[in-house]
Enzyme design. Structure first.
Site, PDB file in Angstrom:
ATOM      1  N   GLU A  12     -20.322  41.990 -19.605  1.00 31.66           N
ATOM      2  CA  GLU A  12     -19.142  41.802 -20.434  1.00 31.66           C
ATOM      3  C   GLU A  12     -19.547  41.904 -21.908  1.00 31.66           C
ATOM      4  OE1 GLU A  12     -15.869  39.535 -18.293  1.00 31.66           O
ATOM      5  OE2 GLU A  12     -17.161  38.003 -19.124  1.00 31.66           O
ATOM      6  N   HIS A  59     -20.543  32.494 -19.369  1.00 32.15           N
ATOM      7  CA  HIS A  59     -19.466  33.294 -19.978  1.00 32.15           C
ATOM      8  C   HIS A  59     -19.643  33.276 -21.497  1.00 32.15           C
ATOM      9  CE1 HIS A  59     -15.448  34.552 -21.206  1.00 32.15           C
ATOM     10  NE2 HIS A  59     -15.379  35.129 -20.019  1.00 32.15           N
TER      11      HIS A  59
HETATM   12  C1  PEP Z   1     -13.168  37.354 -19.519  1.00 29.81           C
HETATM   13  O1  PEP Z   1     -12.604  36.325 -19.809  1.00 29.81           O
HETATM   14  O2  PEP Z   1     -14.246  37.324 -18.927  1.00 29.81           O
HETATM   15  C2  PEP Z   1     -12.569  38.636 -19.885  1.00 29.81           C
HETATM   16  C3  PEP Z   1     -13.165  39.747 -19.541  1.00 29.81           C
HETATM   17  O3  PEP Z   1     -11.410  38.541 -20.558  1.00 29.81           O
HETATM   18  P1  PEP Z   1     -10.411  39.716 -20.967  1.00 29.81           P
HETATM   19  O4  PEP Z   1     -10.169  40.563 -19.748  1.00 29.81           O
HETATM   20  O5  PEP Z   1      -9.179  39.004 -21.417  1.00 29.81           O
HETATM   21  O6  PEP Z   1     -11.072  40.497 -22.059  1.00 29.81           O
END
Ligand code: PEP
Length: 262
Positions: A167, A95
């Site tokens: 992400e 992450h």
């Molecule tokens: C995450 O923690 O992986 C994430 C996508 O957080 P958020 O949705 O708060 O941006």
């Protein structure tokens, strides 16, 4: 859509055991069982054990947020994937919060991937570029480096089974929290699948589940979920709100019904 849509809630370092338990009971009330949707909860490590006794496993699966790559040893304060075997189905690995706050390197992520799979836990590998990297036109290079290193020791069958969450760091609420344009994300999903195909073949590339994560909420979840190569979403902040999270699950189900009827 090849498999069930995956909706993952990452509760990050929020909610103590009682608060987690309360959220689980609210989710139980508001989320119906859908055969086409897999709902995964990633509470803090401390809450995993009590929650495992409270959830209906036909409705929810559990994920760790991280663990240590050695199975056992003198690493005081750590918990290994070996210790989580049987308790969780998934573990988030790499992450951006781990990479940025804890300086987790590409090699550490690779070792965690190997340890995770070795202990029969399915990795949810997070990859994504920072804002500077995006502005410098380095998105593909970053995704390529993160992906190829992380998968180094895995077989094609293991890769086929894993989950990759794209992400972009700049879109995560903890960092810049900029809303991405959903249609722009499709290119990254295709690139990720192409990389998997180049390394592990078409079968693995087709089977691997690719998620989107970055400030997803009930207002925009469907816009990501309807993208051709998006198999689900990883939700952070909005997963702490049972109404938002239940609504996202509901929208995913409605979208699948619509797709089936089209
Ligand atoms: C995450 O923690 O992986 C994430 C996508 O957080 P958020 O949705 O708060 O941006």
């Amino acid at each position: 859509m090849k498999q069930r849509t995956l909706i993952v809630g990452n509760w990050k370092m929020h909610l103590n055991v009682q608060q987690s338990s309360l959220l689980v009971s609210r989710l139980h009330e508001h989320i119906a069982m859908h055969r086409d949707i897999e709902v995964v909860l990633a509470p803090s490590l401390l809450s995993l054990q009590p929650i495992s006794l409270e959830i209906d496993r036909r409705k929810f699966r559990l994920s760790a947020q991280d663990a240590f790559d050695a199975d056992e040893g003198p690493q005081t304060g750590e918990v290994s994937f070996a210790m989580l075997e049987g308790l969780v189905h998934y573990s988030i690995i790499g992450h951006s919060a781990r990479r940025i706050y804890f300086g987790e390197t590409l090699q550490q992520v690779r070792d965690k991937m190997q340890a995770c799979v070795r202990n029969k836990i399915t990795p949810i590998l997070c990859i994504g570029e920072t804002k500077q990297e995006r502005l410098a036109g380095e998105t593909r290079r970053v995704l390529h480096d993160q992906l190829t290193t992380a998968l180094t020791h895995l077989t094609a069958a293991e890769v086929a089974d894993l989950v990759i969450a794209y992400e972009p760091v700049w879109a995560i609420s903890t960092f810049q929290g900029e809303k991405s344009r959903p249609s722009d994300m499709q290119q990254a999903f295709v690139y990720i699948r192409d990389q998997v195909e180049a390394l592990y073949g078409a079968k693995a590339a087709q089977a691997v589940r690719v998620l989107y994560g970055g400030s997803v909420d009930a207002h925009d979840a469907a816009l990501y979920l309807e993208l051709e190569d998006c198999d689900g979403v990883l939700v952070g902040a909005a997963s702490l709100n049972y109404k938002q999270f239940s609504e996202i699950v509901n929208q995913a189900h409605v979208l699948n019904i619509k797709r089936k009827n089209d």
